[in-house]
Scaffold this active site. Structure first.
Site, mmCIF file in Angstrom:
data_model
loop_
_atom_site.group_PDB
_atom_site.id
_atom_site.type_symbol
_atom_site.label_atom_id
_atom_site.label_comp_id
_atom_site.label_asym_id
_atom_site.label_seq_id
_atom_site.Cartn_x
_atom_site.Cartn_y
_atom_site.Cartn_z
ATOM 1 N N HIS A 350 0.797 -1.236 0.000
ATOM 2 C CA HIS A 350 0.000 0.000 0.000
ATOM 3 C C HIS A 350 0.823 1.277 0.000
ATOM 4 O O HIS A 350 0.269 2.359 0.166
ATOM 5 C CB HIS A 350 -0.920 0.055 1.220
ATOM 6 C CG HIS A 350 -1.999 -0.956 1.216
ATOM 7 N ND1 HIS A 350 -3.252 -0.725 0.682
ATOM 8 C CD2 HIS A 350 -2.026 -2.222 1.672
ATOM 9 C CE1 HIS A 350 -4.000 -1.795 0.839
ATOM 10 N NE2 HIS A 350 -3.286 -2.728 1.433
ATOM 11 N N LYS A 537 -7.993 13.865 4.160
ATOM 12 C CA LYS A 537 -7.121 12.688 4.182
ATOM 13 C C LYS A 537 -6.109 12.877 5.296
ATOM 14 O O LYS A 537 -5.996 13.981 5.841
ATOM 15 C CB LYS A 537 -6.404 12.533 2.839
ATOM 16 C CG LYS A 537 -5.718 13.826 2.368
ATOM 17 C CD LYS A 537 -5.102 13.680 0.988
ATOM 18 C CE LYS A 537 -6.057 13.814 -0.161
ATOM 19 N NZ LYS A 537 -6.302 12.572 -0.871
ATOM 20 N N ARG A 538 -5.347 11.838 5.651
ATOM 21 C CA ARG A 538 -4.318 12.014 6.660
ATOM 22 C C ARG A 538 -3.352 13.123 6.267
ATOM 23 O O ARG A 538 -3.127 13.374 5.091
ATOM 24 C CB ARG A 538 -3.542 10.694 6.862
ATOM 25 C CG ARG A 538 -4.252 9.725 7.768
ATOM 26 C CD ARG A 538 -4.421 10.282 9.162
ATOM 27 N NE ARG A 538 -3.176 10.235 9.900
ATOM 28 C CZ ARG A 538 -2.878 9.306 10.803
ATOM 29 N NH1 ARG A 538 -3.760 8.370 11.114
ATOM 30 N NH2 ARG A 538 -1.738 9.319 11.426
ATOM 31 N N LYS A 543 1.240 14.428 0.676
ATOM 32 C CA LYS A 543 -0.125 14.722 0.206
ATOM 33 C C LYS A 543 -0.319 16.217 -0.068
ATOM 34 O O LYS A 543 -1.300 16.636 -0.666
ATOM 35 C CB LYS A 543 -1.155 14.231 1.222
ATOM 36 C CG LYS A 543 -1.167 12.697 1.392
ATOM 37 C CD LYS A 543 -2.164 12.274 2.465
ATOM 38 C CE LYS A 543 -2.083 10.810 2.825
ATOM 39 N NZ LYS A 543 -2.767 9.909 1.869
ATOM 40 N N THR A 645 -8.426 6.695 -2.052
ATOM 41 C CA THR A 645 -9.779 6.168 -2.212
ATOM 42 C C THR A 645 -10.796 7.273 -1.968
ATOM 43 O O THR A 645 -11.922 7.203 -2.456
ATOM 44 C CB THR A 645 -10.042 4.996 -1.234
ATOM 45 O OG1 THR A 645 -9.522 5.345 0.050
ATOM 46 C CG2 THR A 645 -9.390 3.717 -1.718
ATOM 47 N N LYS A 649 -14.593 8.522 -3.740
ATOM 48 C CA LYS A 649 -15.823 8.897 -3.037
ATOM 49 C C LYS A 649 -16.348 10.237 -3.545
ATOM 50 O O LYS A 649 -17.551 10.411 -3.766
ATOM 51 C CB LYS A 649 -15.571 8.948 -1.518
ATOM 52 C CG LYS A 649 -15.242 7.576 -0.942
ATOM 53 C CD LYS A 649 -14.618 7.625 0.447
ATOM 54 C CE LYS A 649 -13.955 6.283 0.745
ATOM 55 N NZ LYS A 649 -13.054 6.298 1.903
HETATM 56 C C1 26V Z 1 2.845 6.454 4.619
HETATM 57 C C2 26V Z 1 3.789 7.176 5.296
HETATM 58 C C3 26V Z 1 4.544 8.154 4.561
HETATM 59 C C4 26V Z 1 5.696 8.786 5.266
HETATM 60 C C5 26V Z 1 5.626 8.856 6.753
HETATM 61 C C6 26V Z 1 5.031 7.683 7.436
HETATM 62 C C7 26V Z 1 3.994 6.966 6.667
HETATM 63 C C8 26V Z 1 3.194 6.065 7.292
HETATM 64 C C9 26V Z 1 2.235 5.379 6.605
HETATM 65 C C10 26V Z 1 2.059 5.545 5.280
HETATM 66 C C11 26V Z 1 1.028 4.753 4.538
HETATM 67 C C12 26V Z 1 1.024 3.327 4.958
HETATM 68 C C13 26V Z 1 0.130 2.456 4.163
HETATM 69 C C14 26V Z 1 -1.167 3.101 3.753
HETATM 70 O O1 26V Z 1 -1.982 3.447 4.555
HETATM 71 N N1 26V Z 1 -1.352 3.244 2.460
HETATM 72 C C15 26V Z 1 -2.548 3.801 1.850
HETATM 73 O O2 26V Z 1 -3.364 2.720 1.423
HETATM 74 C C16 26V Z 1 -4.544 3.142 0.770
HETATM 75 C C17 26V Z 1 -5.349 1.914 0.444
HETATM 76 O O3 26V Z 1 -4.680 1.124 -0.475
HETATM 77 C C18 26V Z 1 -4.190 3.944 -0.474
HETATM 78 O O4 26V Z 1 -5.377 4.393 -1.086
HETATM 79 C C19 26V Z 1 -3.315 5.131 -0.107
HETATM 80 O O5 26V Z 1 -2.891 5.793 -1.281
HETATM 81 C C20 26V Z 1 -2.115 4.666 0.680
HETATM 82 O O6 26V Z 1 -1.363 5.766 1.172
#
Ligand code: 26V
Length: 804
Positions: A350, A537-538, A543, A645, A649
């Site tokens: 992901h 979003k987060r 982002k 996602t 929506k």
């Molecule tokens: C990303 C990052 C980026 C840098 C700092 C720390 C950190 C921590 C977590 C994440 C994302 C982790 C995995 C995640 O949540 N991915 C998301 O999954 C969604 C469902 O597939 C997708 O739509 C999103 O684009 C994706 O970010």
């Protein structure tokens, strides 16, 4: 308890209230009214669980288990009533008692067992699985607290615990008799079995924790098919080693399921996180294996009956744990066990962000899970051998190894132990095979595939936007409600002026609903006649919420300096939580709130713009926010957002994507056409080309708009303290703007101007929105799930007639 008419419902409700709380309906509190209703709907759903399980027991067909540390479910009452087809009946029955169903719906808190997109995807998948009558269950942790609740105090994020279980969880059923023992710490005792000539491995002196399952029914729409989300809770075992400090043990047990890990990393937190990861997979596998052996003589055919989807690398230790079970508990030889294990698991990636790829220090895993670690070592040793035999390339071996530099690379373990590896959007999967996992792709190309994400149109359109659903039903008939591919019929009507007008009316109604929600909950006033431009979003640097607010700052300066400035009135809405330890992200939240305050207090600026930061963004907020918006901000640095996602929506509810060519935006733009969305900025390959020679200061120096906006971060315009936003300033100017905010800024300004132009003609705008809705079928999670079934899971749809 059973009811299928209003009268039988009313009688059952009176009786249930007496049985539950010893009260009449008149005497009951609102929470008691809510819990009594939930209890009845749960019983109804569980009778369908029985029907579904009964059938599956008979057929012994293959099941899929979705292993995920996160399920961001949100509220369940509306969704379950709707899926069961009971909403209207219950609503009118309650009305006869003077009870407003909407009021009861508002009592339910969100089940916020997740961080963001990854957890919400898991929840959408459960809805689609049950609705498509597919045997697919969820496996996760029953967290005591969900993701933190966000307050905004003095413009800053403050985290407080999310007590989602305060009123109890009326949907779950505890199954103490199905508890599984999970072991931590201790060491491995190796003995020789002289009869078989095999070594025996035993995990001794371990700390034992009891995993107790709580099951929630997952109700499909228009079917009796009802699956299970199994949530594991850690409890004290009565099998304590001698001399164990009792209180310390209890504290450690309680920590395992205490809260959702908000993806920030401290050393102590890492230990707990690894415990969480092992805890829920060991418990899940324990119960799956037990269940399998009740119906089958051995584990030989496990891969024919069970498929486990690993949602990211969080459950990756499943691979080693299933090996452990087969080797140590059931006496399998390594090769035979491996041939089965590696046909059970499939892995979804992901993210390509290196900071987010899990790597655990060897020492942590070895200390916590000595036997599992020794199996990971053996998997690594054998895999290294295979790679070397094929390539004779020692560098390649190191690059691909599972254990490297004293760390376990969880993604590599996942790829090696799975038969399928997928990304979550076309561009993302391309980046995986070209870049992040290129060595693996060269080695085992057959494993890699794409599964573009989707969302459930039931929660995100049919139930949360009843006005649009009604309009669509009038225009194209009700078929799209059960077969969402039919939504495309709308395409032939996008030029219909009456429909365009009616759509704009629906949008206005949804704006009023959002305004009411914001007023009631946060005392925020918003003008429903403005453009609603939303980024929800987060909060992450990639982002680029920062680019959004810098653009607002740029507009502010224009209003203040250009006497004839004009623009359509716009409300810029933000919803975002920052990880508690993510300092820069929290500063950006503060900046957004400070800009909002400044503009609110400046009548000249407030005439044109309003900025709203909605506190505590969550599923329930999204249900109001997405369908009230006109513009969907999807502005990540190209190549960084795996899919997104939220973008889907918004689109499905008729908002226009203002986005970069990233994640699923690419596929949205392919489907609606470039003329029906607003794509801007550098493409993923252009970002990569620019990276080596990017100098953000050049953009700052050469574009006075950028210079003015960026300077106002440190000249007290938005904060009385000059250094409040210095970190943000430094990030852009000193640390060279890692996410290319300044490089895309000019294109972003232009894109906004074009959006305003399009919006100025309501007919043109409504047409854009209608095309987006018409083309949204592909982004239904029903489509996504069908793709997983066809290419990965190979599970069989259950016939409705078999579920009575
Ligand atoms: C990303 C990052 C980026 C840098 C700092 C720390 C950190 C921590 C977590 C994440 C994302 C982790 C995995 C995640 O949540 N991915 C998301 O999954 C969604 C469902 O597939 C997708 O739509 C999103 O684009 C994706 O970010």
């Amino acid at each position: 308890m059973f009811f299928d008419t209003k009268e039988s419902f009313k009688n059952a409700y009176i009786e249930a209230m007496q049985n539950n709380f010893g009260k009449s309906i008149e005497q009951a509190t609102d929470v008691e009214k809510f819990l009594t209703l939930v209890g009845m709907i749960k019983a109804h759903a569980n009778s369908n669980v029985y029907k579904t399980n009964n059938y599956l027991q008979k057929t012994s067909q293959k099941k899929m288990y979705y292993f995920s540390l996160e399920f961001l479910l949100g509220r369940l009452l509306t969704n379950n009533l709707m899926n069961l087809g009971l909403y209207k009946l219950v609503q009118s029955g309650l009305a006869d008692f003077g009870i407003d169903l909407n009021k009861l719906e508002d009592i339910e808190g969100d089940a916020g067992l997740g961080n963001g997109g990854l957890g919400r995807l898991a929840a959408c998948f459960l809805d689609s699985l049950a609705t498509l009558r597919l045997p697919g269950n969820g496996n996760t942790i029953r967290y005591q607290y969900g993701l933190f609740k966000q307050l905004i105090v003095n413009n800053e994020q403050v985290e407080v615990p999310d007590q989602w279980l305060r009123n109890g969880n009326g949907w779950e059923t505890r199954h103490p008799d199905e508890a599984v023992k999970v072991k931590f710490y201790g060491h491995v005792k190796v003995t020789m079995n002289y009869e078989t000539g095999r070594l025996n491995f035993e995990h001794v002196d371990a700390q034992e924790v009891l995993a107790v399952p709580y099951d929630m029914p997952v109700v499909g729409a228009n079917t009796n098919c009802t699956n299970i989300l199994r949530m594991w809770s850690a409890e004290a075992s009565d099998n304590l080693p001698a001399n164990q400090d009792f209180i310390k043990y209890l504290n450690e047990v309680n920590q395992i399921c205490l809260n959702v890990y908000p993806d920030d990393s401290t050393v102590e937190g890492k230990y707990i996180r690894i415990k969480q990861e092992y805890f829920f997979i060991a418990a899940g596998l324990g119960s799956i294996v037990k269940n399998h052996l009740q119906k089958n003589p051995s584990l030989d055919n496990l891969a024919d009956k069970v498929c486990i989807q690993l949602n990211d690398t969080h459950p990756a230790m499943s691979i080693a744990e299933l090996m452990r079970i087969m080797l140590d508990d059931y006496g399998y030889e390594w090769d035979k066990a491996w041939s089965i294990v590696s046909k059970v698991f499939a892995y979804t990636n992901h993210t390509v962000m290196s900071e987010a790829l899990e790597k655990w220090p060897v020492e942590y895993i070895r200390t916590l899970l000595p036997r599992v670690y020794s199996i990971i070592e053996e998997i690594d040793r054998r895999f290294r051998e295979t790679v070397f035999e094929k390539s004779h390339d020692r560098d390649l071996v190191e690059r691909m190894a599972i254990i490297h530099d004293n760390q376990v690379r969880m993604a590599h373990l996942s790829i090696v132990g799975s038969f399928s590896v997928n990304g979550v959007a076309k561009l993302h999967t391309q980046i995986l095979v070209d870049d992040l996992f290129r060595d693996f792709f060269n080695f085992m190309p057959e494993k890699f595939n794409n599964k573009t994400n989707g969302i459930t149109q039931r929660r995100w359109l049919l139930y949360s936007n009843p006005e649009l659903t009604e309009l669509l039903t009038k225009k194209i008939g009700p078929e799209f409600q059960t077969d969402f591919s039919q939504i495309e019929k709308l395409l032939q009507f996008v030029d219909d002026k009456k429909l365009q007008k009616d759509f704009m009316k629906v949008k206005y109604t949804r704006k009023l609903e959002l305004c009411r929600f914001l007023k009631d909950n946060y005392n925020i006033d918003v003008d429903p006649n403005s453009i609603f431009d939303t980024q929800a979003k987060r909060l992450h640097a990639y982002k680029r919420q920062l680019m959004n607010i810098l653009h607002v700052i740029y507009l502010y300066h224009r209003i203040k300096t250009e006497p004839n400035f004009t623009m359509p009135k716009t409300t810029f809405l933000f919803g975002a939580k920052a990880a508690p330890a993510y300092v820069l992200a929290k500063k950006i939240i503060k900046l957004i709130n400070c800009v909002a305050q400044k503009i609110d207090n400046d009548p000249q600026a407030a005439k044109f713009i309003k900025v709203v930061f909605i506190p505590n963004y969550r599923v329930t907020v999204a249900e109001y926010l997405m369908n009230a918006s006109d513009v969907s901000e999807q502005i990540s640095t190209a190549g960084k957002e795996a899919s997104g996602t939220g973008n889907m929506k918004f689109m499905m509810n008729g908002a226009i994507t203002l986005g970069t060519m990233d994640g699923a935006n690419v596929e949205i733009s392919e489907r609606v056409g470039m003329e029906n969305c607003e794509i801007f900025g550098l493409r993923a390959n252009e970002i990569e080309d620019l990276r080596s020679h990017y100098v953000s200061v050049d953009y700052y120096k050469n574009d006075p708009r950028i210079m003015q906006a960026v300077n106002s971060l440190i000249d007290r315009t938005f904060s009385p303290e000059a250094d409040d936003f210095i970190d943000i300033y430094n990030d852009l100017i000193i640390r060279n703007d890692e996410y290319f905010v300044l490089a895309d800024f000019a294109a972003y300004v232009k894109a906004h101007e074009h959006i305003n132009e399009l919006y100025s003609d309501p007919s043109v705008w409504a047409r854009l929105c209608l095309v987006n809705i018409a083309k949204s079928a592909y982004f239904s999670s029903d489509r996504t799930i069908k793709d997983y079934v066809k290419d990965i899971w190979h599970i069989k749809q259950i016939d409705n007639s078999d579920l009575h």
